[in-house]
Scaffold this active site. Sequence first.
Site, PDB file in Angstrom:
ATOM      1  N   GLU A 292       0.840  -1.204   0.000  1.00  0.00           N
ATOM      2  CA  GLU A 292       0.000   0.000   0.000  1.00  0.00           C
ATOM      3  C   GLU A 292       0.876   1.256   0.000  1.00  0.00           C
ATOM      4  O   GLU A 292       1.888   1.327   0.714  1.00  0.00           O
ATOM      5  CB  GLU A 292      -0.884  -0.028   1.242  1.00  0.00           C
ATOM      6  CG  GLU A 292      -1.830   1.133   1.418  1.00  0.00           C
ATOM      7  CD  GLU A 292      -2.704   0.981   2.657  1.00  0.00           C
ATOM      8  OE1 GLU A 292      -3.597   1.820   2.854  1.00  0.00           O
ATOM      9  OE2 GLU A 292      -2.484   0.022   3.440  1.00  0.00           O
TER      10      GLU A 292
ATOM     11  N   LYS B  87      -9.323   2.806  -2.299  1.00  0.00           N
ATOM     12  CA  LYS B  87      -9.635   2.148  -1.031  1.00  0.00           C
ATOM     13  C   LYS B  87     -10.973   2.646  -0.475  1.00  0.00           C
ATOM     14  O   LYS B  87     -11.197   3.849  -0.333  1.00  0.00           O
ATOM     15  CB  LYS B  87      -8.508   2.424  -0.036  1.00  0.00           C
ATOM     16  CG  LYS B  87      -8.592   1.631   1.263  1.00  0.00           C
ATOM     17  CD  LYS B  87      -7.349   1.874   2.110  1.00  0.00           C
ATOM     18  CE  LYS B  87      -7.322   1.010   3.358  1.00  0.00           C
ATOM     19  NZ  LYS B  87      -6.097   1.238   4.162  1.00  0.00           N
TER      20      LYS B  87
ATOM     21  N   CYS C  34      -5.576  -3.409   1.912  1.00  0.00           N
ATOM     22  CA  CYS C  34      -5.350  -3.526   3.350  1.00  0.00           C
ATOM     23  C   CYS C  34      -6.634  -3.733   4.159  1.00  0.00           C
ATOM     24  O   CYS C  34      -7.222  -4.805   4.137  1.00  0.00           O
ATOM     25  CB  CYS C  34      -4.570  -2.305   3.839  1.00  0.00           C
ATOM     26  SG  CYS C  34      -3.834  -2.489   5.488  1.00  0.00           S
TER      27      CYS C  34
END
Length: 266
Positions: free
Chosen positions: A45, A114, A148
Amino acid sequence: MLPVRTALYQGPSGVPRSIPENLAALDSAARTAAAGGARLLLTPELWLTGYALGDRVPDAAEPADGPGARAVAAIAAEHGLAIAYGYPERAGDVIHNSVQLIAPDGTRLANYRKTHLFGDFETKHFTPGDTLVVQADYAGLRLGLLICYDVEFPEAVRAHALAGTELLLAPTALMRPYEIVPNTIIPARAWENQLYLAYANRSGPEGGFHFAGLSCLAAPDGTVRARAGLGEDLVLADVDPGLLAASRAENTYLGDRRPELYGPLA
C-alpha cells in the site's frame, strides 16, 4: 490452464525513500521476479511514495496517468510482467489511497480506490472510494483489487467472490500488533470465498508506524503458498487455476449460500 506465478514485494522498509529510490527498488524486484518466472508483481500500500507521509500527502499525490504510472509502466514493459502498485491518487480536488494494475505492455488495466479507510492518518488525508469491486482479466485469470483494511471486512471479499474474482490482490500497510490478519484472517478469507488472495505488506518502522511484514499468498484450500519474513523480502508462488477449480468443486460455500436470509446484514 497453466499456473500464474505471482511475486509479492515486501519493501522497501524503514524511513520513506524518494520516489526515484522506490522505482529503482521496484526495477530490481521486477527483474528478480521475472527471472523466477513471475508474470505478476504486487507491491504494498502507498508503495510509490511511502506510507508515513503525514501532511505531505497532497504534494505526493498524482493522477492515475501521472509520472509514477508511466515509470511503473516502463518497468513492467522492460521485464515483461504485470505490476500492481499502491500510490496516493489525485482526482480533481480529492485524494484517494489507490492501487493500479499495469499490464506487461505498459497499458493501465484497472485502478481501485480504497473504500474502508483506517485510522486518523487515512481518514484525515484520503477520500474513500465508492466502487467496491474493481476487476481486470489477465493471464487467463479474473483479478480483483482491494487495499489492506478492506479485506478485514468479510463483505468486501465476498463481493469479489460473487463477482467471479479468482485472484484478489491486496497491497497493505498492516501495523503491529495486528499479525492476526496475515496469519489467520487472510487464509480464512481465501478459504471461505474460494479464491486466491495475495497480500503484500510493508515492513519495519516508518515514521510513527511499525509494519508487520508477513506478506503472503493464500490459496482457496486455506494453505499459505508463500510467506515473507519481517524485513524487506520478495516471495513467489503459483496461482493454479486447476487447484482453484478442484477446491471450488469440493468446497461448496458459494453455491450453498441462502441470500434470502441475509437481508438484515446490509
